[in-house]
Design a protein around this motif. Structure first.
Motif, PDB file in Angstrom:
ATOM      1  N   UNK A 134       0.805  -1.219   0.000  1.00 28.77           N
ATOM      2  CA  UNK A 134       0.000   0.000   0.000  1.00 28.77           C
ATOM      3  C   UNK A 134       0.836   1.267   0.000  1.00 28.77           C
ATOM      4  N   UNK A 135       1.917   1.271   0.771  1.00 33.02           N
ATOM      5  CA  UNK A 135       2.785   2.454   0.814  1.00 33.02           C
ATOM      6  C   UNK A 135       3.503   2.651  -0.521  1.00 33.02           C
ATOM      7  N   UNK A 136       3.966   1.567  -1.115  1.00 27.62           N
ATOM      8  CA  UNK A 136       4.662   1.673  -2.406  1.00 27.62           C
ATOM      9  C   UNK A 136       3.699   2.153  -3.486  1.00 27.62           C
ATOM     10  N   UNK A 137       2.502   1.584  -3.525  1.00 26.55           N
ATOM     11  CA  UNK A 137       1.510   1.999  -4.522  1.00 26.55           C
ATOM     12  C   UNK A 137       1.065   3.437  -4.260  1.00 26.55           C
ATOM     13  N   UNK A 138       0.877   3.810  -3.006  1.00 26.30           N
ATOM     14  CA  UNK A 138       0.463   5.166  -2.682  1.00 26.30           C
ATOM     15  C   UNK A 138       1.537   6.207  -2.957  1.00 26.30           C
ATOM     16  N   UNK A 139       2.783   5.793  -3.019  1.00 28.01           N
ATOM     17  CA  UNK A 139       3.873   6.714  -3.320  1.00 28.01           C
ATOM     18  C   UNK A 139       3.985   7.062  -4.788  1.00 28.01           C
ATOM     19  N   UNK A 140       3.374   6.259  -5.643  1.00 30.76           N
ATOM     20  CA  UNK A 140       3.391   6.526  -7.086  1.00 30.76           C
ATOM     21  C   UNK A 140       2.258   7.476  -7.417  1.00 30.76           C
ATOM     22  N   UNK A 141       2.585   8.672  -7.848  1.00 26.57           N
ATOM     23  CA  UNK A 141       1.575   9.697  -8.050  1.00 26.57           C
ATOM     24  C   UNK A 141       1.026   9.732  -9.471  1.00 26.57           C
ATOM     25  N   UNK A 142       1.509   8.874 -10.348  1.00 27.96           N
ATOM     26  CA  UNK A 142       1.040   8.891 -11.729  1.00 27.96           C
ATOM     27  C   UNK A 142      -0.403   8.396 -11.806  1.00 27.96           C
ATOM     28  N   UNK A 143      -1.106   8.802 -12.859  1.00 31.61           N
ATOM     29  CA  UNK A 143      -2.469   8.316 -13.068  1.00 31.61           C
ATOM     30  C   UNK A 143      -2.399   6.884 -13.555  1.00 31.61           C
ATOM     31  N   UNK A 144      -3.363   6.099 -13.134  1.00 34.37           N
ATOM     32  CA  UNK A 144      -3.369   4.685 -13.495  1.00 34.37           C
ATOM     33  C   UNK A 144      -4.680   4.315 -14.173  1.00 34.37           C
ATOM     34  N   UNK A 145      -4.565   3.459 -15.191  1.00 34.22           N
ATOM     35  CA  UNK A 145      -5.753   2.893 -15.824  1.00 34.22           C
ATOM     36  C   UNK A 145      -6.154   1.654 -15.041  1.00 34.22           C
ATOM     37  N   UNK A 146      -7.258   1.045 -15.433  1.00 37.46           N
ATOM     38  CA  UNK A 146      -7.734  -0.152 -14.754  1.00 37.46           C
ATOM     39  C   UNK A 146      -6.722  -1.277 -14.900  1.00 37.46           C
ATOM     40  N   UNK A 147      -6.087  -1.382 -16.069  1.00 37.05           N
ATOM     41  CA  UNK A 147      -5.090  -2.441 -16.280  1.00 37.05           C
ATOM     42  C   UNK A 147      -3.898  -2.269 -15.339  1.00 37.05           C
ATOM     43  N   UNK A 148      -3.491  -1.038 -15.106  1.00 38.93           N
ATOM     44  CA  UNK A 148      -2.378  -0.792 -14.176  1.00 38.93           C
ATOM     45  C   UNK A 148      -2.757  -1.196 -12.753  1.00 38.93           C
ATOM     46  N   UNK A 149      -3.982  -0.880 -12.360  1.00 41.68           N
ATOM     47  CA  UNK A 149      -4.442  -1.246 -11.017  1.00 41.68           C
ATOM     48  C   UNK A 149      -4.554  -2.769 -10.896  1.00 41.68           C
ATOM     49  N   UNK A 150      -4.933  -3.433 -11.993  1.00 44.65           N
ATOM     50  CA  UNK A 150      -4.998  -4.902 -11.970  1.00 44.65           C
ATOM     51  C   UNK A 150      -3.620  -5.501 -11.714  1.00 44.65           C
ATOM     52  N   UNK A 151      -2.605  -4.952 -12.349  1.00 42.88           N
ATOM     53  CA  UNK A 151      -1.237  -5.445 -12.127  1.00 42.88           C
ATOM     54  C   UNK A 151      -0.824  -5.201 -10.671  1.00 42.88           C
ATOM     55  N   UNK A 152      -1.116  -4.013 -10.144  1.00 43.53           N
ATOM     56  CA  UNK A 152      -0.762  -3.704  -8.761  1.00 43.53           C
ATOM     57  C   UNK A 152      -1.477  -4.642  -7.787  1.00 43.53           C
ATOM     58  N   UNK A 153      -2.757  -4.935  -8.066  1.00 44.44           N
ATOM     59  CA  UNK A 153      -3.483  -5.866  -7.209  1.00 44.44           C
ATOM     60  C   UNK A 153      -2.906  -7.279  -7.288  1.00 44.44           C
ATOM     61  N   UNK A 154      -2.551  -7.704  -8.481  1.00 47.62           N
ATOM     62  CA  UNK A 154      -1.980  -9.049  -8.631  1.00 47.62           C
ATOM     63  C   UNK A 154      -0.666  -9.166  -7.861  1.00 47.62           C
ATOM     64  N   UNK A 155       0.166  -8.147  -7.948  1.00 47.21           N
ATOM     65  CA  UNK A 155       1.433  -8.157  -7.203  1.00 47.21           C
ATOM     66  C   UNK A 155       1.158  -8.152  -5.698  1.00 47.21           C
ATOM     67  N   UNK A 156       0.218  -7.331  -5.267  1.00 46.55           N
ATOM     68  CA  UNK A 156      -0.132  -7.290  -3.842  1.00 46.55           C
ATOM     69  C   UNK A 156      -0.667  -8.622  -3.344  1.00 46.55           C
ATOM     70  N   UNK A 157      -1.477  -9.280  -4.150  1.00 49.02           N
ATOM     71  CA  UNK A 157      -2.002 -10.582  -3.754  1.00 49.02           C
ATOM     72  C   UNK A 157      -0.911 -11.645  -3.738  1.00 49.02           C
ATOM     73  N   UNK A 158       0.038 -11.545  -4.650  1.00 48.52           N
ATOM     74  CA  UNK A 158       1.165 -12.491  -4.632  1.00 48.52           C
ATOM     75  C   UNK A 158       1.961 -12.322  -3.343  1.00 48.52           C
ATOM     76  N   UNK A 159       2.226 -11.075  -2.955  1.00 47.63           N
ATOM     77  CA  UNK A 159       2.929 -10.835  -1.687  1.00 47.63           C
ATOM     78  C   UNK A 159       2.114 -11.352  -0.503  1.00 47.63           C
ATOM     79  N   UNK A 160       0.803 -11.140  -0.551  1.00 49.07           N
ATOM     80  CA  UNK A 160      -0.056 -11.640   0.520  1.00 49.07           C
ATOM     81  C   UNK A 160      -0.047 -13.155   0.592  1.00 49.07           C
TER      82      UNK A 160
END
Length: 173
Positions: free
Chosen positions: A51-77
């Motif tokens: 969450x901190x790493x994703x929140x530190x990125x200030x760029x705009x994200x599309x749905x596909x970008x958020x999907x990648x971030x969620x997949x990485x977060x779930x892998x870590x989880x």
């Protein structure tokens, strides 16, 4: 200001959704999660970092970008849940667990992207409202009267007083 707020919301949602989906998919897939165990502590730490790493990125994200971030977060989880000492089924993914992870990624991404848009609009509306309220009241209305007050100028007095007598055609006509 709005970009930073949206980034923080995105980070919080990605971290929280990664943790929640990791627990749910792990339980659906047959994994055991001890509520007071070290696996929950590892999961919370991993999701907080994501969450901190994703929140530190200030760029705009599309749905596909958020999907990648969620997949990485779930892998870590998932990794955080499998490396705990009380884990029973090994570090492999079962087909049901994988399906639960894959189903949660697009649904979560659409929900998070919608929340980002809502937060951006809310912050923008609040900012406009504060600017309007901060500017103070509008100046009072002062009418500009074309009729001067006080004595009339000399040329207007001549114009008004020149009409003594009858005006019209001569009597004999």
């Amino acid at each position: 200001m709005a970009v930073a707020a949206v980034a923080r919301v995105r980070g919080a949602f990605v971290g929280a959704a990664s943790g929640a989906v990791s627990i749910a998919a792990h339980a659906v897939g047959g994994g055991v999660v001890a509520p007071g165990g070290s696996s929950i502590s590892l999961l919370i730490a991993a999701c907080a970092v994501v969450g901190v790493v994703v929140g530190g990125r200030r760029a705009r994200h599309r749905v596909a970008d958020v999907m990648v971030l969620l997949a990485v977060g779930q892998a870590f989880g998932h990794v955080a849940l499998t490396i705990s000492p009380g884990h029973h089924h090994g570090s492999h993914l079962t087909s049901v667990m994988l399906a639960a992870h894959l189903a949660a990624v697009p649904v979560g991404a659409v929900l998070i992207r919608g929340a980002e848009i809502a937060v951006a609009r809310a912050v923008s509306a609040a900012d406009r409202t504060v600017r309007v309220l901060e500017s103070g009241p509008a100046p009072g209305f002062v009418p500009n009267s074309p009729i001067p007050f006080g004595p009339l100028p000399a040329y207007r007095r001549l114009l008004f007083s020149s009409g003594s007598g009858l005006r019209g055609p001569p009597v004999h006509a």
